[in-house]
Design a protein around this motif. Structure first.
Motif, mmCIF file in Angstrom:
data_model
loop_
_atom_site.group_PDB
_atom_site.id
_atom_site.type_symbol
_atom_site.label_atom_id
_atom_site.label_comp_id
_atom_site.label_asym_id
_atom_site.label_seq_id
_atom_site.Cartn_x
_atom_site.Cartn_y
_atom_site.Cartn_z
ATOM 1 N N GLU A 215 0.826 -1.212 0.000
ATOM 2 C CA GLU A 215 0.000 0.000 0.000
ATOM 3 C C GLU A 215 0.863 1.265 0.000
ATOM 4 O O GLU A 215 0.583 2.227 -0.719
ATOM 5 C CB GLU A 215 -0.919 -0.015 1.218
ATOM 6 C CG GLU A 215 -1.998 -1.092 1.161
ATOM 7 C CD GLU A 215 -2.831 -1.115 2.435
ATOM 8 O OE1 GLU A 215 -2.559 -0.285 3.325
ATOM 9 O OE2 GLU A 215 -3.737 -1.975 2.532
ATOM 10 N N PHE A 216 1.939 1.276 0.815
ATOM 11 C CA PHE A 216 2.803 2.458 0.898
ATOM 12 C C PHE A 216 3.471 2.761 -0.440
ATOM 13 O O PHE A 216 3.729 3.924 -0.773
ATOM 14 C CB PHE A 216 3.869 2.260 1.971
ATOM 15 C CG PHE A 216 3.311 2.186 3.370
ATOM 16 C CD1 PHE A 216 2.085 2.768 3.691
ATOM 17 C CD2 PHE A 216 4.005 1.523 4.383
ATOM 18 C CE1 PHE A 216 1.573 2.696 4.962
ATOM 19 C CE2 PHE A 216 3.498 1.453 5.664
ATOM 20 C CZ PHE A 216 2.270 2.032 5.956
ATOM 21 N N HIS A 217 3.786 1.722 -1.220
ATOM 22 C CA HIS A 217 4.523 1.904 -2.467
ATOM 23 C C HIS A 217 3.641 1.697 -3.696
ATOM 24 O O HIS A 217 4.140 1.402 -4.781
ATOM 25 C CB HIS A 217 5.714 0.948 -2.525
ATOM 26 C CG HIS A 217 6.770 1.230 -1.494
ATOM 27 N ND1 HIS A 217 6.680 0.759 -0.208
ATOM 28 C CD2 HIS A 217 7.925 1.953 -1.567
ATOM 29 C CE1 HIS A 217 7.746 1.150 0.476
ATOM 30 N NE2 HIS A 217 8.516 1.880 -0.314
ATOM 31 N N ALA A 218 2.322 1.853 -3.528
ATOM 32 C CA ALA A 218 1.408 1.613 -4.652
ATOM 33 C C ALA A 218 1.667 2.571 -5.806
ATOM 34 O O ALA A 218 1.463 2.219 -6.978
ATOM 35 C CB ALA A 218 -0.044 1.731 -4.176
ATOM 36 N N GLU A 219 2.127 3.797 -5.510
ATOM 37 C CA GLU A 219 2.360 4.796 -6.549
ATOM 38 C C GLU A 219 3.832 4.873 -6.970
ATOM 39 O O GLU A 219 4.195 5.694 -7.806
ATOM 40 C CB GLU A 219 1.889 6.174 -6.059
ATOM 41 C CG GLU A 219 0.429 6.222 -5.642
ATOM 42 C CD GLU A 219 -0.510 5.840 -6.787
ATOM 43 O OE1 GLU A 219 -0.183 6.131 -7.962
ATOM 44 O OE2 GLU A 219 -1.573 5.251 -6.499
ATOM 45 N N SER A 220 4.678 4.057 -6.373
ATOM 46 C CA SER A 220 6.105 4.104 -6.697
ATOM 47 C C SER A 220 6.401 3.232 -7.904
ATOM 48 O O SER A 220 5.775 2.187 -8.110
ATOM 49 C CB SER A 220 6.940 3.616 -5.504
ATOM 50 O OG SER A 220 6.672 4.394 -4.354
ATOM 51 N N GLU A 221 7.356 3.668 -8.701
ATOM 52 C CA GLU A 221 7.750 2.872 -9.859
ATOM 53 C C GLU A 221 8.589 1.672 -9.441
ATOM 54 O O GLU A 221 8.495 0.601 -10.029
ATOM 55 C CB GLU A 221 8.546 3.742 -10.846
ATOM 56 C CG GLU A 221 7.725 4.855 -11.486
ATOM 57 C CD GLU A 221 8.537 5.623 -12.502
ATOM 58 O OE1 GLU A 221 9.738 5.323 -12.654
ATOM 59 O OE2 GLU A 221 7.966 6.522 -13.145
ATOM 60 N N THR A 222 9.429 1.826 -8.435
ATOM 61 C CA THR A 222 10.309 0.756 -7.966
ATOM 62 C C THR A 222 10.352 0.772 -6.448
ATOM 63 O O THR A 222 10.387 1.844 -5.831
ATOM 64 C CB THR A 222 11.735 0.917 -8.512
ATOM 65 O OG1 THR A 222 11.682 1.014 -9.932
ATOM 66 C CG2 THR A 222 12.603 -0.273 -8.125
ATOM 67 N N THR A 223 10.327 -0.416 -5.885
ATOM 68 C CA THR A 223 10.390 -0.552 -4.432
ATOM 69 C C THR A 223 11.636 -1.361 -4.075
ATOM 70 O O THR A 223 11.972 -2.318 -4.762
ATOM 71 C CB THR A 223 9.137 -1.276 -3.899
ATOM 72 O OG1 THR A 223 7.985 -0.588 -4.359
ATOM 73 C CG2 THR A 223 9.142 -1.318 -2.385
ATOM 74 N N TYR A 224 12.296 -0.957 -2.986
ATOM 75 C CA TYR A 224 13.495 -1.660 -2.557
ATOM 76 C C TYR A 224 13.227 -2.378 -1.240
ATOM 77 O O TYR A 224 12.812 -1.763 -0.262
ATOM 78 C CB TYR A 224 14.655 -0.672 -2.400
ATOM 79 C CG TYR A 224 15.031 0.001 -3.696
ATOM 80 C CD1 TYR A 224 15.914 -0.603 -4.569
ATOM 81 C CD2 TYR A 224 14.468 1.237 -4.045
ATOM 82 C CE1 TYR A 224 16.249 0.006 -5.771
ATOM 83 C CE2 TYR A 224 14.792 1.848 -5.236
ATOM 84 C CZ TYR A 224 15.685 1.227 -6.099
ATOM 85 O OH TYR A 224 16.007 1.808 -7.289
#
Length: 716
Positions: free
Chosen positions: A88-97
């Protein structure tokens, strides 16, 4: 991304630094990409990471990530909720680490803190070698058991891991429970609370650790007194090296185990471990390579039409398939087209398994059709066995298979027999169902739930099946969901497309175990010939017993039919007006059922399921003057029963001696027999020529007596 999944970058082997502002950065190592879906569980998440990174042991790692625009604090992922929050926190991010850091002990925590990782990276913190090969091995074994939730493929794999874990941590343990479904062990130290319990997972696929104590209160055992170095364990450790070095000496074995595992073995222990490894490596394989091909030829010579095949592999393994002509003929001309697949342990030959295909005769008794001897029950061995079975059977024979579905059978049976049907063994299903019942259930309620399951199995119509499933669901939604997950079309008569003819299980295991001697170990040839002798006796006994039977149905089938006849007297029968052939009838009891005697069908479906007319059909026969025996399937007739046992299995003279067999002395390692208990008794080759040393007196130097019995007085 906003699509219910995010792109994650996995990195491994790099380094992390922290600048003056407290911002963390990562550099070096390798990077891998994967998708993380919002509906994943934490277990699925770990499994995907493991497969992406070449089967990495994820139980030894911690999972962390950064919040968007925050590279100061690492957030942990340890359960389903943590994973869903990250997506949910990275739903709008292109890449997650995501960062995975290897778990370390307290002394290494400072290293981890200084090298914490940002980015979706897997950071492996290496352990510092101490220069000792023994300590390196023990260090690796200390983590073979990580805790609750760890899964193993089988109980054997779990026991092997427990053995290594105990050696590494230097403690002794004993088994409280130890079988194919559960293993419980505890430390033998005085007042030590350490205990571990593992059993099959809820899906009955993996073997999972359910409970485990974390600490020991006992002191570590000294290495010299370690009792875990059993003969079997020594054999398993040195087997591969012994294959490469056949002249591996016991003294060298003891020295290597001391250096590598820190275990002190004497010469005798090493020698006995090597003997077991030699027997497992060479004896069975030599027998397969030399004796079994000759035995196959003898089977086919003495029993024409039989199928006997042996295949040897380079890794000291073999598969030996046998199907006698009398068994194949009896199955195809008298038995129901129904085969039960099961694996039987050939005790005391624990290194062998018997894969069996068994049918049932008109009396419901077991009728072995084919079997194979293998080293273990596996998907590959089942596939080979099914291929040999297909080659042995008539091509026009459509067969229904019943099994527990394990070891890939759900996939292998339709692969080899594409037109067949495959269902659950009822006994296996009920036992699996009982394991789903919690300890909180009372014995009375447990019995009631099992009875509901049996009624659901025996239900002939969909409405009847749904009725019992609703009753189970009213008691437990979890149980009802579990039953639906294992596909009712594989076990309920209402949905199963195959023909079981009222036979839901087959107790071939107990039959074969009773046939095999349990006091001593037999070579494979003698084991198979022992089974052949029992089959020959069974064929003869049953063939003689049916000579006095009247024509018609077998006694058991006739009894079942008479039970239906007694229920049919109170039923009302009416012909249907729309039927021009006179084959359709309405039968009224508590409900209205339609019987079609032209197609041998009734809307209650009991006639279709069992192969014997139901009470509605019998009521029609009584009204129309027809004979009920004419409408029973042929497999229940005395004629078919006699055809089942019409052929004989012939003796095989001189099973273990053939003119072309090599001498045991010519084998690289002679086949060994089981060592008897106690010290071996040594006797002279021929007592008649034994020479005894004469007794001589040390005082008078005379013969025939000693100093104590010498009668010559001592001189003053």
């Amino acid at each position: 991304m906003g699509t219910g999944q995010i792109v994650a970058v996995l990195q491994i082997g790099g380094e992390f630094t922290t600048d003056a502002d407290g911002l963390m950065s990562y550099s070096g190592g390798e990077a891998h990409a994967m998708l993380v879906k919002s509906d994943w569980t934490f277990s699925a998440f770990k499994h995907e990471i493991s497969s992406t990174l070449n089967n990495l042991k994820v139980d030894q790692f911690l999972f962390k990530y950064f919040l968007p625009k925050n590279n100061r604090t690492l957030i942990s992922i340890s359960n389903d909720k943590d994973l869903h929050r990250m997506v949910e926190f990275h739903a709008e991010s292109e890449t997650t680490y995501i960062y995975v850091i290897k778990k370390v002990d307290n002394s290494a925590k400072s290293v981890v803190a200084d090298s914490a990782t940002p980015t979706n990276a897997i950071a492996v913190v290496p352990t510092t070698p101490d220069g000792s090969k023994r300590q390196k091995v023990c260090t690796e074994w200390k983590d073979v058991i990580t805790g609750v939730g760890q899964v193993f493929e089988s109980p054997k794999d779990f026991r092997d891991a427990l053995h290594k874990y105990a050696i590494a941590h230097k403690f002794h343990y004993r088994f409280i429970k130890n079988d194919s479904t559960r293993v419980t062990a505890e430390c033998t130290g005085e007042d030590c609370p350490w205990r571990i319990h593992a059993s099959k997972s809820p899906a009955n696929i993996d073997f999972m650790i359910k409970k485990m104590s974390e600490t020991h209160t006992c002191e570590s055992e000294t290495v010299k007194s370690h009792r875990l170095a059993s003969q079997r364990w020594v054999a398993s450790v040195i087997k591969e090296k012994l294959r490469d070095s056949p002249h591996y000496r016991p003294r060298d074995i003891a020295n290597d185990l001391q250096q590598e595992y820190g275990l002190c073995l004497n010469y005798s222990q090493a020698w006995r471990g090597r003997s077991i490894a030699q027997r497992e490596l060479y004896s069975a394989h030599d027998e397969a390579c030399i004796q079994l091909p000759l035995f196959c030829e003898r089977i086919k010579e003495t029993n024409p039409g039989s199928v006997a095949t042996v295949v040897t592999m380079e890794d000291s393994k073999f598969c030996f398939f046998v199907a006698f002509h009398a068994s194949l003929y009896g199955f195809e001309h008298g038995c129901r087209p129904l085969l039960f697949l099961d694996a039987v342990s050939a005790k005391p030959n624990k290194q062998w398994k018997l894969l069996t295909a068994t049918s049932v005769d008109g009396e419901g008794d077991v009728f072995p059709v084919a079997f194979t001897v293998v080293d273990k029950e596996s998907r590959e061995n089942w596939h080979w066995f099914l291929e040999q079975l297909k080659y042995s059977l008539s091509a026009s024979h459509d067969v229904t298979f019943i099994s527990n579905g394990e070891n890939g059978l759900w996939d292998e049976v339709p692969l080899v027999f594409p037109d067949s049907h495959h269902g659950y063994c009822m006994d296996f299903l009920i036992e699996a169902f009982k394991k789903q019942l919690d300890d909180a259930w009372t014995e009375e309620v447990r019995d009631a739930m099992v009875e509901l399951l049996k009624r659901a199995i025996f239900s002939c119509t969909v409405d009847e099946f749904n009725q019992y499933m609703e009753q189970i669901k009213s008691e437990s939604d979890k149980l009802a969901e579990w039953l639906l997950e294992i596909k009712p079309e594989r076990w309920s008569d209402a949905l199963f497309m195959g023909s079981r003819y009222g036979q839901y299980s087959c107790n071939i295991s107990n039959t074969v175990v009773d046939w095999i001697p349990t006091r001593y170990e037999l070579p494979v040839v003698q084991l198979v010939d022992t089974i052949r002798c029992k089959l020959m006796e069974m064929m003869y006994t049953r063939r003689e017993s049916c000579n006095e039977w009247p024509d018609g149905l077998t006694p058991v089938a006739n009894q079942k039919l008479q039970e239906e006849v007694s229920k049919a007297h109170s039923l009302n029968v009416m012909p249907t007006e729309s039927d021009g052939d006179g084959n359709l009838f309405k039968v009224c009891d508590d409900s209205v059922n339609v019987v079609n005697i032209g197609t041998c069908d009734c809307t209650c479906r009991k006639w279709n399921v069992s192969g014997l007319p139901c009470m509605h059909a019998i009521a029609v026969f009584e009204c129309t003057g027809r004979y009920a025996y004419d409408f029973c399937v042929e497999y229940f007739t005395t004629k078919s029963y006699r055809s089942t046992y019409s052929m004989s299995i012939n003796p095989i003279p001189d099973v273990t001696l053939t003119d072309n067999s090599p001498s045991p002395a010519t084998l690289p390692f002679p086949i060994q027999t089981r060592r008897r208990v106690g010290r071996p008794k040594e006797k002279p080759a021929d007592p008649r020529i034994t020479i005894k040393r004469a007794v001589r007196c040390s005082r008078c130097k005379g013969y025939g007596h000693n100093k104590a019995t010498c009668k010559i007085p001592i001189s003053g």
